[in-house]
Design a protein around this motif. Sequence first.
Motif, PDB file in Angstrom:
ATOM      1  N   GLN A   1       0.816  -1.227   0.000  1.00  0.00           N
ATOM      2  CA  GLN A   1       0.000   0.000   0.000  1.00  0.00           C
ATOM      3  C   GLN A   1       0.845   1.271   0.000  1.00  0.00           C
ATOM      4  OE1 GLN A   1      -3.394  -0.508   2.855  1.00  0.00           O
ATOM      5  NE2 GLN A   1      -4.430  -0.553   0.865  1.00  0.00           N
ATOM      6  N   GLU A   2       2.031   1.186   0.582  1.00  0.00           N
ATOM      7  CA  GLU A   2       2.907   2.361   0.533  1.00  0.00           C
ATOM      8  C   GLU A   2       3.293   2.665  -0.906  1.00  0.00           C
ATOM      9  OE1 GLU A   2       6.342   1.916   3.102  1.00  0.00           O
ATOM     10  OE2 GLU A   2       4.980   1.726   4.824  1.00  0.00           O
ATOM     11  N   GLU A   3       3.522   1.619  -1.667  1.00  0.00           N
ATOM     12  CA  GLU A   3       3.976   1.780  -3.051  1.00  0.00           C
ATOM     13  C   GLU A   3       2.798   2.021  -4.009  1.00  0.00           C
ATOM     14  OE1 GLU A   3       7.284   1.734  -3.192  1.00  0.00           O
ATOM     15  OE2 GLU A   3       7.340   2.214  -5.341  1.00  0.00           O
ATOM     16  N   PHE A   4       1.670   1.370  -3.722  1.00  0.00           N
ATOM     17  CA  PHE A   4       0.505   1.458  -4.629  1.00  0.00           C
ATOM     18  C   PHE A   4      -0.748   1.871  -3.852  1.00  0.00           C
ATOM     19  CE2 PHE A   4       3.420  -1.865  -6.015  1.00  0.00           C
ATOM     20  CZ  PHE A   4       3.788  -1.388  -7.258  1.00  0.00           C
ATOM     21  N   PRO A   5      -0.799   3.151  -3.444  1.00  0.00           N
ATOM     22  CA  PRO A   5      -1.911   3.583  -2.582  1.00  0.00           C
ATOM     23  C   PRO A   5      -3.279   3.513  -3.266  1.00  0.00           C
ATOM     24  CG  PRO A   5      -0.539   5.451  -3.240  1.00  0.00           C
ATOM     25  CD  PRO A   5       0.166   4.224  -3.705  1.00  0.00           C
ATOM     26  N   ASP A   6      -3.304   3.398  -4.613  1.00  0.00           N
ATOM     27  CA  ASP A   6      -4.594   3.389  -5.307  1.00  0.00           C
ATOM     28  C   ASP A   6      -5.073   1.985  -5.647  1.00  0.00           C
ATOM     29  OD1 ASP A   6      -4.514   6.150  -5.277  1.00  0.00           O
ATOM     30  OD2 ASP A   6      -3.411   6.244  -7.176  1.00  0.00           O
ATOM     31  N   THR A   7      -4.334   0.976  -5.223  1.00  0.00           N
ATOM     32  CA  THR A   7      -4.701  -0.389  -5.598  1.00  0.00           C
ATOM     33  C   THR A   7      -5.174  -1.172  -4.373  1.00  0.00           C
ATOM     34  OG1 THR A   7      -3.021  -0.312  -7.320  1.00  0.00           O
ATOM     35  CG2 THR A   7      -3.889  -2.483  -6.744  1.00  0.00           C
ATOM     36  N   PRO A   8      -6.431  -1.617  -4.383  1.00  0.00           N
ATOM     37  CA  PRO A   8      -6.922  -2.407  -3.256  1.00  0.00           C
ATOM     38  C   PRO A   8      -6.357  -3.839  -3.296  1.00  0.00           C
ATOM     39  CG  PRO A   8      -8.640  -2.186  -4.924  1.00  0.00           C
ATOM     40  CD  PRO A   8      -7.461  -1.384  -5.412  1.00  0.00           C
ATOM     41  N   LEU A   9      -6.428  -4.499  -2.141  1.00  0.00           N
ATOM     42  CA  LEU A   9      -5.786  -5.811  -2.023  1.00  0.00           C
ATOM     43  C   LEU A   9      -6.780  -6.899  -1.631  1.00  0.00           C
ATOM     44  CD1 LEU A   9      -2.588  -4.744  -0.017  1.00  0.00           C
ATOM     45  CD2 LEU A   9      -2.811  -5.056  -2.496  1.00  0.00           C
ATOM     46  N   CYS A  10      -6.389  -8.108  -1.994  1.00  0.00           N
ATOM     47  CA  CYS A  10      -7.150  -9.306  -1.689  1.00  0.00           C
ATOM     48  C   CYS A  10      -6.231 -10.176  -0.828  1.00  0.00           C
ATOM     49  CB  CYS A  10      -7.478  -9.953  -3.036  1.00  0.00           C
ATOM     50  SG  CYS A  10      -8.383 -11.469  -2.946  1.00  0.00           S
ATOM     51  N   LEU A  11      -6.596 -10.341   0.442  1.00  0.00           N
ATOM     52  CA  LEU A  11      -5.704 -11.022   1.393  1.00  0.00           C
ATOM     53  C   LEU A  11      -5.990 -12.520   1.380  1.00  0.00           C
ATOM     54  CD1 LEU A  11      -5.958  -8.476   4.370  1.00  0.00           C
ATOM     55  CD2 LEU A  11      -4.723  -8.297   2.198  1.00  0.00           C
ATOM     56  N   ASP A  12      -4.958 -13.292   1.055  1.00  0.00           N
ATOM     57  CA  ASP A  12      -5.149 -14.685   0.687  1.00  0.00           C
ATOM     58  C   ASP A  12      -4.325 -15.618   1.577  1.00  0.00           C
ATOM     59  OD1 ASP A  12      -5.563 -17.056  -0.623  1.00  0.00           O
ATOM     60  OD2 ASP A  12      -4.869 -16.373  -2.582  1.00  0.00           O
ATOM     61  N   THR A  13      -5.008 -16.234   2.540  1.00  0.00           N
ATOM     62  CA  THR A  13      -4.395 -17.281   3.366  1.00  0.00           C
ATOM     63  C   THR A  13      -5.522 -17.971   4.143  1.00  0.00           C
ATOM     64  OG1 THR A  13      -2.969 -17.750   5.272  1.00  0.00           O
ATOM     65  CG2 THR A  13      -3.920 -15.574   5.201  1.00  0.00           C
ATOM     66  N   ALA A  14      -5.249 -19.208   4.572  1.00  0.00           N
ATOM     67  CA  ALA A  14      -6.243 -19.902   5.388  1.00  0.00           C
ATOM     68  C   ALA A  14      -6.135 -19.488   6.856  1.00  0.00           C
ATOM     69  CB  ALA A  14      -6.052 -21.410   5.247  1.00  0.00           C
ATOM     70  N   ASN A  15      -5.082 -18.739   7.160  1.00  0.00           N
ATOM     71  CA  ASN A  15      -4.820 -18.336   8.547  1.00  0.00           C
ATOM     72  C   ASN A  15      -5.648 -17.086   8.908  1.00  0.00           C
ATOM     73  OD1 ASN A  15      -3.766 -17.240  10.894  1.00  0.00           O
ATOM     74  ND2 ASN A  15      -1.630 -17.709  10.378  1.00  0.00           N
ATOM     75  N   MET A  16      -6.710 -17.320   9.687  1.00  0.00           N
ATOM     76  CA  MET A  16      -7.637 -16.232   9.999  1.00  0.00           C
ATOM     77  C   MET A  16      -6.989 -15.083  10.753  1.00  0.00           C
ATOM     78  SD  MET A  16     -11.451 -17.478  10.967  1.00  0.00           S
ATOM     79  CE  MET A  16     -12.027 -15.948  11.630  1.00  0.00           C
ATOM     80  N   LYS A  17      -6.112 -15.456  11.670  1.00  0.00           N
ATOM     81  CA  LYS A  17      -5.455 -14.413  12.474  1.00  0.00           C
ATOM     82  C   LYS A  17      -4.577 -13.531  11.593  1.00  0.00           C
ATOM     83  CE  LYS A  17      -5.662 -15.505  17.223  1.00  0.00           C
ATOM     84  NZ  LYS A  17      -6.505 -16.701  17.382  1.00  0.00           N
TER      85      LYS A  17
END
Lengths: 312, 261
Positions: free
Chosen positions: B68-84
Motif C-alpha cells: 500500500q505504501e507503493e501502490f496507494p490506489d490499488t486495493p488488495l485481496c488477502l489470501d491465506t487460510a490463517n484467519m489471524k
Amino acid sequence: MAYKMPAQKYSGQIQEVTIGSDLKLGGESVLPFYSFDGDMGNKPVIGMEIWDIIPESWPEGVLNTFKDVADDPVKWAKYCEEKYNPDFICIKFEGANPDGLDKSPEECAEVAKKLAENVKVPLVIAGCQNNEKNAKVFTKVAEALPDKNYVFLSAVESNYKEVGAAVGMAYGNIVAAESSVDLNLAKQLNILVTQLGIKPEKMVMDPGCAAVGYGFEYVVTTMDRIRLAALQQSDTTLQIPMILPVSFESWKVKESIAPEEEMPEWGSQEDRGIAMEISTAVGVLGSGANAVILRHPRSVEVVRNFISEMTE
Amino acid sequence: MARFLTIGERIHVISPVIRKAMQERNPEPIIARAREQVEAGAHYLDVNIGPADRDGEELMPWAVKTLQEEFPDTPLCLDTANMKAIEAGIKVYDRKPGKPIINSADAGPRIEMINLAAEYDAMVIGLCAKEGIPRDNDERIMYCTEILERAMDAGLAPENILFDPLFVVVKGMQDKQQEVLEAVRQISEMGLLTTGGLSNVSNGCPKELRGLIEAVFCAMAIQCGLTSAIINPLDKLVIDVIKTADLIKERNLYADSYLEL
C-alpha cells in the motif's frame, strides 16, 4: 411513516476545472440540476461572444446592440463586462479566416494579449472555420498568454496534436476537445488528448452543438449519454466539463437571420434570434453543459435567471 | 452495471521468488510483481502468503503495508487460510482505494471467514465447496446458500461476497466445464456476484495454449454472468478479452482506443 425521497447515487463525478484564476466548472455527481440527488458541483456559467473584427454577418438586431463598440475587441469586451457581467468573454478570431481577412497568428496574439490586460474575467479563445489556421493562431495566442488557464476552442481530430502540444503542454492553458455530435468520437478524442499528456483538470469538451430544430435531439442525447457514462460507469475519459458555443449555431439559422420584411408572419427578427439562442442554451444546460457561450444581452439575462432559479 | 473486476494472482507464495522475498521480508521482488500487474490493468492484487501458520500474523501486515505504501490506489485481496493473519492484515489495511477482499471462505472449515468479513466490513470470496471440489451443481448451490445464510446472520450484505463455483481444469475434467458455467449462471440469476480462478482452467496445458483457453472460458463465463476473476493480468489476451466483453455487455462506452485504457 414519513415519505423518504429516494436519491439516485452515482459513483462517478465530473472533474472540476478552473478557468482563469477562479472560475470553476464541473464537480457535479448528479444529472444536471438534480439537486435532490446530491452534489450539483459548480453552477453552469455564461460567456459572451465577441469578434476580433466587425461582425458584419450578424443579424441586425444583435449587431445594433454592439454597434458603438464592435470596431474594437477591447472596447467591446469591456462594454460586455461592465454592462452584462458575464462569467467569461469568448473572443472569436473570425478575422484569421484564410478566406476572409486572413489575419496573422501574431496579430491575433496581440489582440488576445490586450484583452487579457484589460478584462477581468477569463477568456475563451475561439478560432475560425479553418482548423489548420486555428492551430497556428492558438499556438501564438497561448505563447503570448502562458499559464493563464484560458480555454482554447477547440482541438479537433485533425489538429489536436498541434493544439494540445502548444496550448496544453507548452503553455499551460486549457484545451477544449471538440467532436461532432458523436458519443464514441467524443470519448476517443478525449483519450487522444489525454495521451498527449494533458491532465483532465486542463481539459473541457465540446461534444458538438446545433441550434434547436437542427438535429438538436442528437446533441441532447449525445450529451445525456456522455453524462450517464461519466456518472454511472465512472468513465474517467468523459468526466470532463462541457462547454457549448450556443451562439455560433443559433444565430446562423434561418429563424435568426430571415429579415422581417421577408417573413412578416414570423415577427421581429431580433426576438426570434433571442428565442433560438435561449431555447438552445436551456436545452444544452438541461443535458449537462457546464458553460454556454451567448451573444445577445437579453439571452444572457434570461439564461442567467434560469440557472439561478434552478440552482438556488 | 459495474465493469468486470480483475484480481491479479501473481503475488503467490508458490512462486520461489515470492516465497523467498516473504521469508526474508525483502520488498523489492514483491513490489516488482505488483507493479507489472498494476500496469497491466489489474484492479485488485491478490496477496497469497500460503498457510503461514508460524508467522502469518506478522507477515500479512508487513505485505499489506509494503504494497500500500507503493501502490496507494490499488486495493488488495488477502489470501491465506490463517484467519489471524487475515485479521492482522485488515487492521493495517488502508481502505481508501476500496474494501479489502478476504480470500477465502467456504461452507466448511473456513466459514468463519464470513464473520470476519462482517466484523471488519470487508468483502470475501465464498468458495461453493466444503471438502474438495463439489460433486455437482446441487452441491455448489447448497454451499452457496449456506454461505449466504451465514452472511445474513452475521450482517454481511450479499454484495460483499464474490461466490466462486470453483473453476476446474479442462485437461482432465473436460466433462465438468459446462456444469461450472451453468453454476455461474445459476448463482448470477440469484443476483449475486461471482468470481473464479481462471488459471485453474488451463492448469497443466502447454504454456502457449493457456492464455487462449482462459480467455475463451472467461468470455463464456461472462456471458453466464461472471462479474470478476482471479487472473494473470500479464496475459494480454485475457485482459483484452475482458475489456472487449465489457463493451459487448455495455459496461463501458466504446472508443477506438478502448484497449489502451
